[in-house]
Write a protein that holds these residues in place. Structure first.
Motif, PDB file in Angstrom:
ATOM      1  N   VAL A  39      46.430  52.331 120.677  1.00 37.94           N
ATOM      2  CA  VAL A  39      46.174  53.557 119.936  1.00 37.94           C
ATOM      3  C   VAL A  39      47.498  54.306 119.875  1.00 37.94           C
ATOM      4  O   VAL A  39      48.171  54.456 120.891  1.00 37.94           O
ATOM      5  CB  VAL A  39      45.112  54.423 120.634  1.00 37.94           C
ATOM      6  CG1 VAL A  39      44.944  55.744 119.923  1.00 37.94           C
ATOM      7  CG2 VAL A  39      43.804  53.673 120.703  1.00 37.94           C
ATOM      8  N   SER A  40      47.847  54.741 118.696  1.00 36.80           N
ATOM      9  CA  SER A  40      49.150  55.383 118.571  1.00 36.80           C
ATOM     10  C   SER A  40      49.148  56.364 117.404  1.00 36.80           C
ATOM     11  O   SER A  40      48.175  56.462 116.656  1.00 36.80           O
ATOM     12  CB  SER A  40      50.232  54.328 118.367  1.00 36.80           C
ATOM     13  OG  SER A  40      51.483  54.945 118.208  1.00 36.80           O
ATOM     14  N   ASP A  41      50.260  57.089 117.257  1.00 34.81           N
ATOM     15  CA  ASP A  41      50.485  57.912 116.076  1.00 34.81           C
ATOM     16  C   ASP A  41      51.515  57.208 115.214  1.00 34.81           C
ATOM     17  O   ASP A  41      52.472  56.633 115.730  1.00 34.81           O
ATOM     18  CB  ASP A  41      51.015  59.292 116.474  1.00 34.81           C
ATOM     19  CG  ASP A  41      49.954  60.104 117.189  1.00 34.81           C
ATOM     20  OD1 ASP A  41      48.802  60.058 116.723  1.00 34.81           O
ATOM     21  OD2 ASP A  41      50.274  60.734 118.201  1.00 34.81           O
ATOM     22  N   ILE A  42      51.301  57.285 113.921  1.00 37.71           N
ATOM     23  CA  ILE A  42      52.169  56.555 113.001  1.00 37.71           C
ATOM     24  C   ILE A  42      52.813  57.537 112.037  1.00 37.71           C
ATOM     25  O   ILE A  42      52.133  58.391 111.459  1.00 37.71           O
ATOM     26  CB  ILE A  42      51.351  55.519 112.201  1.00 37.71           C
ATOM     27  CG1 ILE A  42      50.659  54.540 113.138  1.00 37.71           C
ATOM     28  CG2 ILE A  42      52.241  54.783 111.218  1.00 37.71           C
ATOM     29  CD1 ILE A  42      51.593  53.624 113.866  1.00 37.71           C
ATOM     30  N   ASP A  43      54.125  57.430 111.891  1.00 38.90           N
ATOM     31  CA  ASP A  43      54.834  58.208 110.885  1.00 38.90           C
ATOM     32  C   ASP A  43      54.818  57.396 109.598  1.00 38.90           C
ATOM     33  O   ASP A  43      55.460  56.366 109.499  1.00 38.90           O
ATOM     34  CB  ASP A  43      56.264  58.455 111.377  1.00 38.90           C
ATOM     35  CG  ASP A  43      57.116  59.126 110.318  1.00 38.90           C
ATOM     36  OD1 ASP A  43      56.563  59.469 109.255  1.00 38.90           O
ATOM     37  OD2 ASP A  43      58.311  59.311 110.565  1.00 38.90           O
ATOM     38  N   THR A  44      54.059  57.886 108.621  1.00 37.90           N
ATOM     39  CA  THR A  44      53.890  57.118 107.386  1.00 37.90           C
ATOM     40  C   THR A  44      54.785  57.637 106.269  1.00 37.90           C
ATOM     41  O   THR A  44      54.580  57.303 105.115  1.00 37.90           O
ATOM     42  CB  THR A  44      52.434  57.190 106.915  1.00 37.90           C
ATOM     43  OG1 THR A  44      52.141  58.561 106.639  1.00 37.90           O
ATOM     44  CG2 THR A  44      51.483  56.680 107.963  1.00 37.90           C
ATOM     45  N   SER A  45      55.740  58.501 106.594  1.00 35.02           N
ATOM     46  CA  SER A  45      56.436  59.238 105.541  1.00 35.02           C
ATOM     47  C   SER A  45      57.141  58.317 104.547  1.00 35.02           C
ATOM     48  O   SER A  45      57.201  58.625 103.370  1.00 35.02           O
ATOM     49  CB  SER A  45      57.442  60.196 106.162  1.00 35.02           C
ATOM     50  OG  SER A  45      58.392  59.486 106.898  1.00 35.02           O
ATOM     51  N   VAL A  46      57.640  57.186 105.013  1.00 33.63           N
ATOM     52  CA  VAL A  46      58.367  56.304 104.104  1.00 33.63           C
ATOM     53  C   VAL A  46      57.427  55.706 103.058  1.00 33.63           C
ATOM     54  O   VAL A  46      57.804  55.474 101.915  1.00 33.63           O
ATOM     55  CB  VAL A  46      59.066  55.210 104.936  1.00 33.63           C
ATOM     56  CG1 VAL A  46      59.132  53.922 104.171  1.00 33.63           C
ATOM     57  CG2 VAL A  46      60.464  55.650 105.297  1.00 33.63           C
ATOM     58  N   VAL A  47      56.189  55.495 103.445  1.00 38.47           N
ATOM     59  CA  VAL A  47      55.261  54.846 102.529  1.00 38.47           C
ATOM     60  C   VAL A  47      54.522  55.853 101.661  1.00 38.47           C
ATOM     61  O   VAL A  47      54.346  55.653 100.468  1.00 38.47           O
ATOM     62  CB  VAL A  47      54.273  53.960 103.315  1.00 38.47           C
ATOM     63  CG1 VAL A  47      53.297  53.289 102.374  1.00 38.47           C
ATOM     64  CG2 VAL A  47      55.029  52.929 104.111  1.00 38.47           C
ATOM     65  N   THR A  48      54.101  56.964 102.264  1.00 38.69           N
ATOM     66  CA  THR A  48      53.299  57.903 101.496  1.00 38.69           C
ATOM     67  C   THR A  48      53.986  59.236 101.257  1.00 38.69           C
ATOM     68  O   THR A  48      53.540  60.025 100.439  1.00 38.69           O
ATOM     69  CB  THR A  48      51.978  58.200 102.228  1.00 38.69           C
ATOM     70  OG1 THR A  48      52.313  58.776 103.497  1.00 38.69           O
ATOM     71  CG2 THR A  48      51.180  56.949 102.456  1.00 38.69           C
ATOM     72  N   GLY A  49      55.046  59.535 101.982  1.00 37.73           N
ATOM     73  CA  GLY A  49      55.682  60.838 101.858  1.00 37.73           C
ATOM     74  C   GLY A  49      55.063  61.864 102.774  1.00 37.73           C
ATOM     75  O   GLY A  49      55.572  62.976 102.927  1.00 37.73           O
ATOM     76  N   GLU A  50      53.956  61.531 103.408  1.00 41.05           N
ATOM     77  CA  GLU A  50      53.237  62.426 104.322  1.00 41.05           C
ATOM     78  C   GLU A  50      54.083  62.635 105.586  1.00 41.05           C
ATOM     79  O   GLU A  50      54.482  61.678 106.231  1.00 41.05           O
ATOM     80  CB  GLU A  50      51.906  61.758 104.648  1.00 41.05           C
ATOM     81  CG  GLU A  50      51.174  62.300 105.826  1.00 41.05           C
ATOM     82  CD  GLU A  50      50.430  63.563 105.491  1.00 41.05           C
ATOM     83  OE1 GLU A  50      49.686  63.567 104.499  1.00 41.05           O
ATOM     84  OE2 GLU A  50      50.601  64.548 106.208  1.00 41.05           O
ATOM     85  N   SER A  51      54.369  63.903 105.922  1.00 38.05           N
ATOM     86  CA  SER A  51      55.274  64.134 107.047  1.00 38.05           C
ATOM     87  C   SER A  51      54.542  64.277 108.373  1.00 38.05           C
ATOM     88  O   SER A  51      55.140  64.214 109.434  1.00 38.05           O
ATOM     89  CB  SER A  51      56.122  65.377 106.784  1.00 38.05           C
ATOM     90  OG  SER A  51      55.284  66.493 106.631  1.00 38.05           O
ATOM     91  N   HIS A  52      53.223  64.489 108.340  1.00 40.29           N
ATOM     92  CA  HIS A  52      52.471  64.664 109.577  1.00 40.29           C
ATOM     93  C   HIS A  52      52.013  63.300 110.084  1.00 40.29           C
ATOM     94  O   HIS A  52      51.434  62.532 109.323  1.00 40.29           O
ATOM     95  CB  HIS A  52      51.264  65.560 109.306  1.00 40.29           C
ATOM     96  CG  HIS A  52      50.538  65.939 110.563  1.00 40.29           C
ATOM     97  ND1 HIS A  52      51.177  66.514 111.622  1.00 40.29           N
ATOM     98  CD2 HIS A  52      49.246  65.817 110.902  1.00 40.29           C
ATOM     99  CE1 HIS A  52      50.296  66.731 112.585  1.00 40.29           C
ATOM    100  NE2 HIS A  52      49.126  66.316 112.174  1.00 40.29           N
ATOM    101  N   PRO A  53      52.287  62.960 111.353  1.00 42.23           N
ATOM    102  CA  PRO A  53      51.900  61.638 111.848  1.00 42.23           C
ATOM    103  C   PRO A  53      50.400  61.395 111.737  1.00 42.23           C
ATOM    104  O   PRO A  53      49.599  62.309 111.915  1.00 42.23           O
ATOM    105  CB  PRO A  53      52.328  61.667 113.316  1.00 42.23           C
ATOM    106  CG  PRO A  53      53.326  62.746 113.407  1.00 42.23           C
ATOM    107  CD  PRO A  53      52.968  63.753 112.359  1.00 42.23           C
ATOM    108  N   GLN A  54      50.045  60.166 111.440  1.00 41.15           N
ATOM    109  CA  GLN A  54      48.646  59.776 111.317  1.00 41.15           C
ATOM    110  C   GLN A  54      48.229  58.975 112.539  1.00 41.15           C
ATOM    111  O   GLN A  54      49.017  58.163 113.026  1.00 41.15           O
ATOM    112  CB  GLN A  54      48.455  58.897 110.073  1.00 41.15           C
ATOM    113  CG  GLN A  54      48.955  59.519 108.800  1.00 41.15           C
ATOM    114  CD  GLN A  54      48.130  60.715 108.402  1.00 41.15           C
ATOM    115  OE1 GLN A  54      46.908  60.666 108.375  1.00 41.15           O
ATOM    116  NE2 GLN A  54      48.812  61.814 108.125  1.00 41.15           N
ATOM    117  N   PRO A  55      47.008  59.179 113.017  1.00 39.06           N
ATOM    118  CA  PRO A  55      46.558  58.356 114.145  1.00 39.06           C
ATOM    119  C   PRO A  55      46.257  56.937 113.689  1.00 39.06           C
ATOM    120  O   PRO A  55      45.861  56.724 112.542  1.00 39.06           O
ATOM    121  CB  PRO A  55      45.283  59.060 114.602  1.00 39.06           C
ATOM    122  CG  PRO A  55      44.805  59.794 113.401  1.00 39.06           C
ATOM    123  CD  PRO A  55      46.018  60.150 112.596  1.00 39.06           C
TER     124      PRO A  55
END
Lengths: 797, 63
Positions: A351-367
């Motif tokens: 279980v982790s937090d994922i930085d998806t900013s490169v793929v979606t531009g979303e800056s808040h980490p996703q679980p």
């Protein structure tokens, strides 16, 4: 001076400590001689090898070793077995700055038993090591030495030997050398012929000279003009015409007519003119190819450094570094904390937090939980994960993005370079002028057709677009070189022309206007003591949020015995009791104040005190506000297209003063928005770094991406700028505008020169001497004008 | 004018020698690393390196 400058470049925070680290020169906290264990290790290795002279010899500070952060390399592609049974390892190196680095690496590797040769190329930053014995793991060991010294090795994507650009460059060098040899020798003969025109040279001697010139010129034209012939032939076959058509025609005609004149014991021969033309043009071509080649190899270097192998579990349950392309579907891949995910897959465990900013531009980490789909390019933030590789080929997100990019490129109108557009109208005019000259002399004046043909050919020779063909490449070479010194790699030949036309700039947010990494937000509730305490724990961790705290606090001591609880935080047994730094649940019950801004956060819990909250945000690049304001002042229309959530994008747009912004845009939406702008007749520069920007980068008139961008984006972009600042972008646009002005001046001058020279030639006064003088002087003027671009007009802020 | 019969071939042969030398140097990769070659000559002294002595002050940059 250079050392302090280079050190400052590596630095994130500069506290002006008196004496820096004995290895890398960065400030040292406390009493030690080194800023960290990695530097101490590098220093000890250098000392043990007896290479201490390095410290006296270097003229720039050593790169800071990254220590244990280094990702393992898949070296199998980089090792080659030579015919004589020895092995050769070829690597790209990062951090090689001066001759002392070359000496250090070569000397250190040569001390290894079995190593026969080690050579570092300072220009291309490539290392090749040859060793004789077949010891298992030797390549890894050698790469390890390089890494311990503080340089970052990477596996080059393509070998330089089979590179078509490299081969074309070599062919140009050879052609240029041959043409130069011919020009000098023919000129030697021609000067004596010219000085003999006064009457001191007999006809027989002159003809002998001409025959000798022909003997030299004909094989040289046949050899050196091949690049032009080939290009002209291809253009004509496709029903087009380019600058190489009049060049090829001019050179061929000049040579054959001169041969004919020589056979008739004529007075004039243009062998010198033909070969000189070739030599000048080849110089221009070669410099152009080399400048572009350097920029391209630097860009490839950047990509190779970012291309990390993934840790795949093999049948025996061992983690082996493997290139992402070679990982089969269904394999299990380990992703460490802080690592960029290399393949698409679903979470099998962890279980982790994922930085998806490169793929979606979303800056808040996703679980991320078991069963969630993750894509290559995302960064794993808080805990190790096991991924099961799901798709390859058509099913991956990357394939989807590539399809979008192809669609976007089909919609992009084929841009025709200015030089080719000039050639399109220039060629018919010149050929018509030559034909008219011939007809007028024969029909009107009544000259013998042989003499008239000779005059007509003289017109073609004197209008042969020497200065015209140099006008554009000369400026481009100077501009490419200047931009490269400023850390901007220009990959496309026509990018400068397209940049000069730009009136609208579209930015991506995360990773482009920002650095794409969390930074600690200033908070009055946090005092320096708390921050320092948090930093002593945080320095032990590689988590991006820990690093942000360490960056904000500056260099300092690391607490002993910090325990990292995966997915939760850090724990340290302090003198007064346990100190914890981590997520909400980890530090115990916390009071969350109302009206919280959603964002990454860390809590610090100390014995006997309220937990303290640290908040983080992706801050804009240091000079983003200034650069954006400067671009607006210069009259560019600015827009912000981001895949991030609306409040974050709005806050960034307001902060930077960009009125035209859109949030939550998906990759296809970005490309569509750009297409709409282009439909309005605007010329758009797209600046972006993520996978979600790649299609938009292809759709824009011209595109740029930062050096930290994912490789698809970097490949799609026309220019790549390096460093943490946005200023190179302003420089890029400024240089493009000035280059455009200089190109127009050069073209104007060349046309003016032709306008003056053509009447002289039409009247039959263009002797080889006049042709040679006119050709070389106009070329020199054009080159001199282009060189003005390398002067910096103002000091960059 | 008979001197020309010697001088011109001599000039051509010398020029050709230069050309061949240049082409050979390109082929043998001497133009591959122009930056490195300039720096290399300063360090490659061809002798075993000095024995490791404990350097008193390492932070000495030669500017």
């Amino acid at each position: 001076m250079t050392s302090t400058k280079a050190a400052a470049l590596n630095l994130v925070t500069d506290h002006g400590a008196s004496l820096g680290c004995a290895h890398c020169g960065q400030p040292v906290a406390g009493e030690g001689r080194f800023c960290g264990p990695a530097c101490a290790d590098a220093h000890a290795l250098i000392h043990d090898l007896g290479l201490d002279a390095y410290y006296a010899r270097r003229d720039a500070a050593a790169p800071t070793p990254t220590g244990e952060e280094a990702a393992p390399l898949d070296l199998s592609a980089a090792v080659e077995t030579l015919p004589d049974g020895s092995h050769c390892l070829r690597l790209l190196l990062d951090g090689v700055t001066c001759g002392a680095c070359v000496w250090l690496i070569e000397s250190a590797l040569r001390r290894e038993p079995g190593v026969m040769a080690a050579r570092v190329n300072l220009t291309t930053r490539r290392l090749s090591v040859t060793w004789s014995d077949a010891v298992e793991g030797k390549a890894e060991r050698l790469a390890g030495i390089v890494r311990r010294l503080g340089y970052r090795p990477a596996v080059a994507g393509m070998d330089g030997v089979g590179d078509p650009h490299k081969q074309a460059e070599r062919e140009l060098v050879r052609a240029m050398a041959v043409a130069g040899f011919g020009m000098m020798n023919i000129m030697l003969l021609s000067v004596s012929v010219w000085s003999g025109h006064a009457g001191s040279m007999g006809d027989a001697t002159r003809t002998l000279m001409h025959w000798l010139s022909a003997l030299i010129a004909i094989p040289i034209v046949a050899y050196s003009a091949r690049p032009f012939f080939r290009s002209a032939f291809n253009a004509l076959k496709a029903g087009r015409t380019n600058m190489d058509v009049p060049i090829s025609l001019g050179v061929t005609l000049a040579t054959s007519v001169s041969l004919w004149e020589t056979a008739r014991h004529g007075e004039h021969a243009y062998f010198d003119g033909a070969v000189m033309l070739l030599f000048f043009l080849l110089i221009g071509r070669f410099l152009d190819a080399r400048a572009r080649g350097r920029a391209r190899s630097a860009a490839e270097h950047l990509l190779a450094l970012g291309r990390a192998p993934v840790m795949m579990l093999n049948d025996a349950g061992m983690a082996v570094p493997t290139a992402p392309a070679q990982v089969p579907v269904g394999a299990t891949v380990l992703v460490a904390t802080g690592e960029r995910i290399g393949v698409d897959g679903t979470v099998a465990d962890g279980v982790s937090d994922i930085d998806t900013s490169v793929v979606t531009g979303e800056s808040h980490p996703q679980p991320a939980r078991p069963g969630d789909r993750l894509f290559a390019g995302m960064v794993n933030l808080s805990a190790p994960l096991r991924l099961t590789v799901t798709a390859c080929g058509e099913g991956t997100l990357l394939a989807e993005i590539v399809r979008l990019m192809e669609a976007a490129e089909q919609g992009r109108a084929r841009f025709v370079a200015l030089a080719d557009r000039v050639a399109r109208s220039y060629t018919p005019v010149v050929h018509a002028a030559a034909l008219t000259t011939f007809l007028v002399w024969v029909l009107w004046v009544g000259l013998a057709w042989q003499s008239a043909l000779f005059i007509a050919v003289a017109v073609l020779i004197i209008t042969c677009p020497c200065a015209l063909a140099l006008a554009v490449p000369a400026v481009q070479v100077v501009a490419t070189g200047r931009l490269m010194r400023g850390g901007i790699l220009l990959k496309s030949a026509t990018a400068l022309e397209r940049l000069a036309k730009v009136d609208t700039i579209v930015f991506d947010k995360t990773g482009t206007l920002t650095l794409g990494r969390p930074d600690l937000l200033p908070d009055p509730a946090i005092d320096m003591v708390d921050l320092e305490l948090a930093a002593t724990l945080a320095r032990a961790s590689r988590h991006p949020l820990s690093r942000a705290i360490a960056r904000a606090a500056g260099p300092g001591p690391v607490a002993d015995g910090v325990r990292e609880v995966p997915g939760a935080g850090l724990e340290w047994q302090g003198p007064d009791g346990p100190v914890r730094l981590g997520r909400r649940g980890f530090v115990g019950p916390v009071r969350v104040p109302g009206g919280l801004i959603e964002g990454p956060e860390l809590w610090l819990a100390r014995p006997g005190r309220q937990p303290l909250r640290f908040t983080f945000a992706d801050a804009p690049r240091l000079d983003a506000v200034a650069v954006v304001a400067d671009l607006r002042r210069r009259g560019y229309r600015l827009a912000l297209l981001s895949g991030d959530r609306e409040p974050v994008v709005a806050a960034m747009a307001i902060r930077l003063g960009i009125a035209d912004w859109r949030a939550g845009v998906d990759p296809a939406g970005k490309a569509a928005a750009l297409a709409a702008m282009k439909a309005e007749g605007r010329h758009v520069l797209m600046v972006g770094d993520g996978l979600n920007d790649a299609a938009a980068l292809s759709a824009a008139d011209v595109s740029a991406s930062p050096g930290s961008a994912v490789d698809v984006a970097q490949t799609a972009a026309d220019a790549v700028f390096q460093g943490d600042r946005l200023a190179p972008l302003a420089e890029l646009l400024e240089v493009a505008r000035r280059a455009d002005r200089l190109v127009l001046q050069n073209l104007g001058f060349s046309l003016f020169y032709n306008l003056c020279a053509v009447p002289v030639a039409m009247l039959g006064h263009a002797t080889p001497l006049i042709a040679a003088l006119a050709m070389s002087s106009s070329s020199l003027v054009v080159l001199g004008n282009a060189l003005r671009l390398s002067r910096r007009r103002e000091v960059r802020t | 004018m008979t001197s020309l019969l010697f001088l011109i071939p001599i000039a051509l042969v010398m020029g050709l020698l230069g050309l061949v030398a240049f082409l050979w140097s390109v082929r043998s990769g001497q133009f591959e690393d122009l930056d490195g070659a300039g720096a290399r000559v300063l360090f490659d002294d061809g002798q075993p390196l000095p024995p490791p002595v404990p350097p008193p002050s390492k932070e000495k940059h030669l500017e």
